[in-house]
Design an enzyme around this catalytic site. Structure first.
Site, PDB file in Angstrom:
ATOM      1  N   SER A 175       0.838  -1.192   0.000  1.00 24.59           N
ATOM      2  CA  SER A 175       0.000   0.000   0.000  1.00 24.59           C
ATOM      3  C   SER A 175       0.880   1.251   0.000  1.00 24.59           C
ATOM      4  O   SER A 175       1.678   1.447  -0.913  1.00 24.59           O
ATOM      5  CB  SER A 175      -0.969  -0.056   1.181  1.00 24.59           C
ATOM      6  OG  SER A 175      -1.983   0.912   1.055  1.00 24.59           O
ATOM      7  N   GLU A 234      -9.303  -5.631  -5.118  1.00 28.72           N
ATOM      8  CA  GLU A 234      -8.928  -4.631  -4.128  1.00 28.72           C
ATOM      9  C   GLU A 234      -9.935  -3.504  -3.983  1.00 28.72           C
ATOM     10  O   GLU A 234      -9.942  -2.799  -2.985  1.00 28.72           O
ATOM     11  CB  GLU A 234      -7.549  -4.059  -4.452  1.00 28.72           C
ATOM     12  CG  GLU A 234      -6.461  -5.118  -4.415  1.00 28.72           C
ATOM     13  CD  GLU A 234      -5.155  -4.604  -3.881  1.00 28.72           C
ATOM     14  OE1 GLU A 234      -5.111  -3.470  -3.370  1.00 28.72           O
ATOM     15  OE2 GLU A 234      -4.160  -5.346  -3.966  1.00 28.72           O
ATOM     16  N   HIS A 279      -7.492  -5.749  -0.775  1.00 31.37           N
ATOM     17  CA  HIS A 279      -6.325  -4.948  -0.391  1.00 31.37           C
ATOM     18  C   HIS A 279      -5.682  -5.474   0.893  1.00 31.37           C
ATOM     19  O   HIS A 279      -4.461  -5.612   0.964  1.00 31.37           O
ATOM     20  CB  HIS A 279      -6.753  -3.487  -0.211  1.00 31.37           C
ATOM     21  CG  HIS A 279      -5.605  -2.543  -0.070  1.00 31.37           C
ATOM     22  ND1 HIS A 279      -4.766  -2.235  -1.118  1.00 31.37           N
ATOM     23  CD2 HIS A 279      -5.147  -1.839   0.999  1.00 31.37           C
ATOM     24  CE1 HIS A 279      -3.844  -1.372  -0.704  1.00 31.37           C
ATOM     25  NE2 HIS A 279      -4.055  -1.125   0.582  1.00 31.37           N
TER      26      HIS A 279
END
Length: 299
Positions: A175, A234, A279
């Protein structure tokens, strides 16, 4: 370092909501101890006194290879260590175990959200402040400061008195951490040799990191590599940092970026889709894939 195919481990877990950022972590591999790794911790504070770090170094008990241990630096170190257990460590011990350097924050939580947003995000080219309107306490733009701290202080302390293969250092991040990996690669490519970026926040500062890629050259006389990873589910739960594109569009951007990087002399890059991963789930799965590549283990 060869980039191994993603078939080393199962992706059957599917997309799941991420954990509460503020929830204290249960005892993990450091607290429980390991039969195959020793642990040591270092604590330090940022130059401005605003961020407090807990750096955990996991050192194999197995004798090092002739060239020394491969060190892999793990951003979001608290969350990374919480992903691993003794079976993962034993699997690496049965192959070629690396030194793990978990770059964590001095908190019992999985993440320090404010600290990581500052440390892992590049500043704007015009130096303007970066503020999250929904969370004004979460500022961005400190990545270059963290690169300096990593280069000047953390790496020397983490590797002190260890037999290290200084031509095989690796960095993993997810991320904002994945964004940091790419920013560091494109602006300070001599810092590491192998780079693992999972679900990077490409659109930060108007896709600034894509512009940085245009100037990327590999400076070393030995081969380097990058593995870019992202789940194909995601955007099931869109957050405040969603770029607004579809999963396919974003993954196509990452694939194209990897192809551009792969054309750089002396550098090997590829993109891998983490099938069925949202995610949050991409953090754990990308880390296991990364450690499989580094150690040769089946995780």
């Amino acid at each position: 370092m060869a980039l191994l195919p993603g078939a080393f481990w199962s992706l059957s877990a599917g997309a799941r909501p991420g954990p509460d950022f503020n929830e204290p972590l249960p005892p993990g591999i450091v607290e429980k101890g390991s039969s195959v790794y020793d642990f040591r911790e270092h604590r330090l504070t940022s130059a401005d006194g605003q961020r407090h770090y807990r750096i955990t170094v996991a050192i194999p008990k197995k004798e090092p290879p002739e060239a020394g241990y491969t060190p892999i630096y793990l951003l979001d170190g608290n969350a990374a260590l919480a992903t691993l257990d003794e079976q993962h460590l034993k699997a690496m011990d049965n192959a070629t175990p690396p030194v793990l350097v978990a770059l964590g924050y001095d908190t019992d939580a999985r993440f320090d959200v404010e600290a990581r947003q500052w440390d892992y995000t590049p500043k704007r080219p015009d130096q303007a402040p970066i503020v999250n309107d929904r969370h004004p306490e979460r500022r961005g733009g400190g990545a270059d400061d963290f690169i300096k701290l990593l280069n000047d202080t953390i790496m020397a302390e983490a590797e002190r008195d260890l037999p290290i293969n200084t031509s095989a250092r690796a960095l993993w991040g997810h991320s904002f951490g994945g964004l940091f990996v790419l920013h560091a690669l494109f602006t300070r490519p001599a810092l590491f040799d192998h780079w693992y970026a999972a679900s990077p926040t490409l659109h930060w500062n108007g896709y600034q990191v894509i512009e940085e890629a245009n100037r990327f050259q590999w400076p070393s006389d030995h081969p380097g590599s990058a593995l870019l990873m992202r789940g194909d589910a995601e955007l099931n739960h869109r957050g405040p940092y969603s770029s607004g594109g579809s999963d396919r569009e974003i993954n196509d951007q990452l694939r194209a970026l990897a192809q551009r990087m792969d054309r750089v002399a002396g550098f090997d890059a590829r993109f891998e889709v983490l099938e069925g991963m949202g995610h949050g789930a991409a953090l754990a799965h990308s880390l296991k894939l990364t450690l499989s590549n580094v150690s040769g283990a089946r995780l």
